[in-house]
Design an enzyme around this catalytic site. Structure first.
Site, PDB file in Angstrom:
ATOM      1  N   GLN B 196       0.827  -0.915   0.257  1.00 62.53           N
ATOM      2  CA  GLN B 196       0.004  -0.267  -0.211  1.00 62.53           C
ATOM      3  C   GLN B 196       1.007   1.079   0.340  1.00 62.53           C
ATOM      4  OE1 GLN B 196      -3.792  -0.715   0.232  1.00 62.53           O
ATOM      5  NE2 GLN B 196      -3.145  -2.262  -0.781  1.00 62.53           N
ATOM      6  N   CYS B 216      -3.786   4.487   3.475  1.00 58.31           N
ATOM      7  CA  CYS B 216      -3.414   5.111   3.749  1.00 58.31           C
ATOM      8  C   CYS B 216      -3.684   4.207   1.983  1.00 58.31           C
ATOM      9  CB  CYS B 216      -1.385   4.796   3.421  1.00 58.31           C
ATOM     10  SG  CYS B 216      -1.300   3.036   2.825  1.00 58.31           S
ATOM     11  N   ALA B 237     -11.640   3.303   5.158  1.00 56.55           N
ATOM     12  CA  ALA B 237     -10.468   2.337   3.891  1.00 56.55           C
ATOM     13  C   ALA B 237      -9.680   2.656   2.987  1.00 56.55           C
ATOM     14  CB  ALA B 237     -10.799   0.692   3.323  1.00 56.55           C
ATOM     15  N   HIS B 238      -8.826   2.143   2.047  1.00 58.97           N
ATOM     16  CA  HIS B 238      -7.764   2.834   1.335  1.00 58.97           C
ATOM     17  C   HIS B 238      -8.778   3.468  -0.040  1.00 58.97           C
ATOM     18  CE1 HIS B 238      -6.834  -1.310  -0.364  1.00 58.97           C
ATOM     19  NE2 HIS B 238      -8.712  -1.338   0.065  1.00 58.97           N
ATOM     20  N   ASN B 239      -8.138   4.545   0.089  1.00 57.40           N
ATOM     21  CA  ASN B 239      -8.385   5.797  -1.651  1.00 57.40           C
ATOM     22  C   ASN B 239      -9.724   5.651  -1.164  1.00 57.40           C
ATOM     23  OD1 ASN B 239      -6.763   2.588  -2.589  1.00 57.40           O
ATOM     24  ND2 ASN B 239      -6.456   5.119  -3.348  1.00 57.40           N
TER      25      ASN B 239
END
Lengths: 337, 337, 337
Positions: B196, B216, B237-239
């Protein structure tokens, strides 16, 4: 530690039947050997206990007949007795009095010499600890917190300023007590934070699970009653009051200003909307969303029943038109009459 | 601190009616005494405020008549005005400039002398802090993080490498910003972790609650907009992209790559599946599972209604055969026609 | 780092088509430029990838025709290949061997010189670390914990006493492993805590997310299998067994003594009641409450479908009288026949 059954009953009551053997520990029925004591509380496990190699068994009068010829302690409530025996064999560790060289204690804080203060602990100005507290590695006690005697903060606990703990309160790692409540006023195009100026008050013998969060009050305090037991990852918002001896399982979320009565049982992952009251001795099923006050003790639930994804998808479509179905039935009934 | 009502209106606007008394603090109507100011925003509390011993009351023009003879500040939005008065009486504490002796700051980090760096704080290589930041006990600022002026990290916060915070960002204890997103590829008989490599970018004036986690990005960043307010134990969560000035209550979970618009209100314990978009100004009820994109602003919900366990059990059986019921009704209707 | 496509296929297999260009990093299709490699796994993104400025593209044989004239690596599973390329460009950082001056290591602990021990780390008596472990700032390793080689504890992790980690286990910040299970016996007017004397055993290559909590067993251990991947804010209660290579998304709660099989997929915010068993390779939808054992692999779900608040409110009323509706339909059918 080795104890005979009669040494145990001398301490805890109950009656020895069969040989007065020595045991060194508790064990689950399936794993126990001759030096272990096990217990039969739930009849579902009868045959497992009958087949156990345990040297002794805790059992009720009612079920003692199922264990004919075994060495027994007969007790009114075998599960409670088991808990008491476990506490005999595993007493809570006492404080190893002393302050670790790396701890940072403000000169204005009160820390009796009987306390155990671990590595990298930080204790803020004006904090007052009772006798025999254990504050373990990395925990932070904010300014002007008050802790009663024999409190335990496991590693990496955070108490914000001004928290008040009774005696024998235990807080597990990662818990955060006294962070700001989520108080906001909308100012036309942005949120204005409302200062959260209340405290958190936790009663004697309460236990707070790992990574649980209990916010301080907005004005006035958030209050956790005496003997309340809270599991991991529970969120308790500002100005909640949790009644004495209520037990709250993991992952529960309680919105602001909720008043939960005494001796309630709150199942895992239950969620409460704000500003409601729950009667004493109410039981809430796991996964329930509590959307209104509950005035009568009882057992409440609201979780969606499990199905295969295929069955679920088929039914969920119709859940979206339930009121339509209702009207249709009404209409059909009318025409029939 | 003692302020007259006219001193308050000189700062915040609004109009004094009755005596220009002095007050020393805000208090809830039921607890206020003569030296306190309280407020009437929700008409539900009218009689409580009428009976309050408060020395002064904040109220709207519309409701001022209900408080005849009292000392008032008349304001357009009494709740917002109350928040502003609270901020007058309780301004956010300024940084106590200086670095605690036990803090560990990498020589390549930039820490202006105006910052307050608490006990056992760790600041990694290449990190850059703005003026007047407060990094409190036990917090860890990862390598190459950038913090704008006047950020506050409460005790025991963790920022992984490469997080970017705007100005005046506040992060509460136990929050973890920038941990790896949950990115996995299945390799036949085991999972392969996908590195990640993105960051987390948090806008000015955002506030992040205790024990909240923001991962991240996998590639590219996770973005929290300006003025976003996030309560405790929220998982992002990511993004994900959270639009400016959106407010997210406690225990919410947001899956990867979700885009939530600006000025949304997300109720407690709501859950979002991944890769969906939510329109600006959408409001999501507590406990709702958001299973698809929402293109039109509005109020959405999906929680199961609360019942006694007995009633619930009776109904849940039939929920499992809802599509069967639907077919039956269709059939009955056909026969009737 | 710059690699040609043929250098990549030499390491990972697959076939180069078009020019053997050099690339320096992965990037999402929409953001990639000539020095990047991207991938096409989900056909939904076909046109985005076709329009990408990426210098090279990972694609399956089946979809290679869509990318005529581009520089390709053709691989059997483009998503897995993408993960492998990501790991080439971003290998996990190796331990920076050494012990920070502020770390507190009990003299009886075993810490090989190849380990990286960060600032303010605390390692308890009798703990044993394998080669090349990274224990980052503020983490606490309890007494008698055992860690296999190359474990990583990110900052501010807490391991209670007696946890056992296999090799290459990664634990993210704020996670708490081995806190007391929620074991209580009711003693007439208060709760008696049952000492939690078991441990936590975590298999090789497991990864545990930020602020996740895994309790120790009551008697016997809580067991996390090999290769298990657990996201953030998951709660795993005492004596659970999680089978090898099962993946658990964020915000999941698992009650005590649950046995989940191998290769299961557990969606975000799913909740499990206690003492149930889930078959290998079962998939559970996000937000599902798992109220019983699942003996057959498959996809299961139970979440309430999303609606506008108005529609939801209309339907929820009728959900409360579903059994009444059912009886009515039965009655109508009877009369018709």
């Amino acid at each position: 530690m080795l104890m005979t059954l009669s040494q145990i009953t001398a301490r805890l009551g109950g009656e020895v039947r069969g040989a007065d053997v020595s045991v060194c520990a508790l064990a689950p029925a399936a794993e126990a050997t001759a030096e272990h004591i096990t217990f039969l509380a739930n009849p579902k496990y009868r045959s497992e206990v009958q087949n156990s190699a345990a040297g002794a068994i805790i059992v009720s009068e009612k079920n003692a007949g199922d264990l004919h010829g075994r060495n027994l302690i007969v007790a009114a409530d075998p599960y409670l007795y088991f808990a008491q025996v476990a506490r005999l064999f595993h007493p809570a560790p006492a404080a190893r009095a002393g302050v670790h060289a790396t701890a940072v204690i403000d000169p204005s804080a009160t820390v009796p010499p009987s306390c155990e203060i671990g590595a990298n602990v930080v204790i803020g100005a004006g904090a007052v600890l009772g006798e025999g507290c254990r504050i373990l590695a990395g925990s932070v006690v904010g300014e002007h917190c008050t802790l009663g005697a024999q409190c335990v903060l496991h590693p990496n606990v955070t108490l914000y300023c001004g928290c008040t703990l009774g005696e024998r309160v235990t807080i597990h790692s990662g818990a955060v007590i006294g962070a700001d409540g989520f108080g906001l006023a909308f100012a036309g195009d942005h949120w204005l934070k409302i200062p959260q100026t209340g405290g958190v008050v936790i009663g004697d013998d309460a236990e707070i699970g790992a990574n649980t969060t209990i916010d301080c009050g907005a004005m006035g305090d958030t209050v956790i009653g005496r003997g309340v037991k809270i599991d991991n990852q529970v969120q308790i918002a500002h100005n909640c009051h949790i009644g004495n001896h209520t037990a709250i399982a993991a992952c529960v979320g309680i919105s602001g200003s909720v008043k939960i009565g005494a001796y309630c049982l709150i199942g895992g992952a239950a969620m409460f909307v704000g500003h409601i009251e729950i009667a004493d001795k109410t039981s809430i099923g796991g996964g329930t969303v509590v959307t209104r006050s509950i005035k009568e003790a009882g057992h409440y639930a609201s979780c969606y029943p499990l199905q295969s994804h295929k069955e679920w998808a088929k039914n969920a479509v119709h859940l979206r038109r339930l009121s339509e179905m209702y009207e249709k039935i009404k209409d059909l009934s009318k025409h029939r009459d």
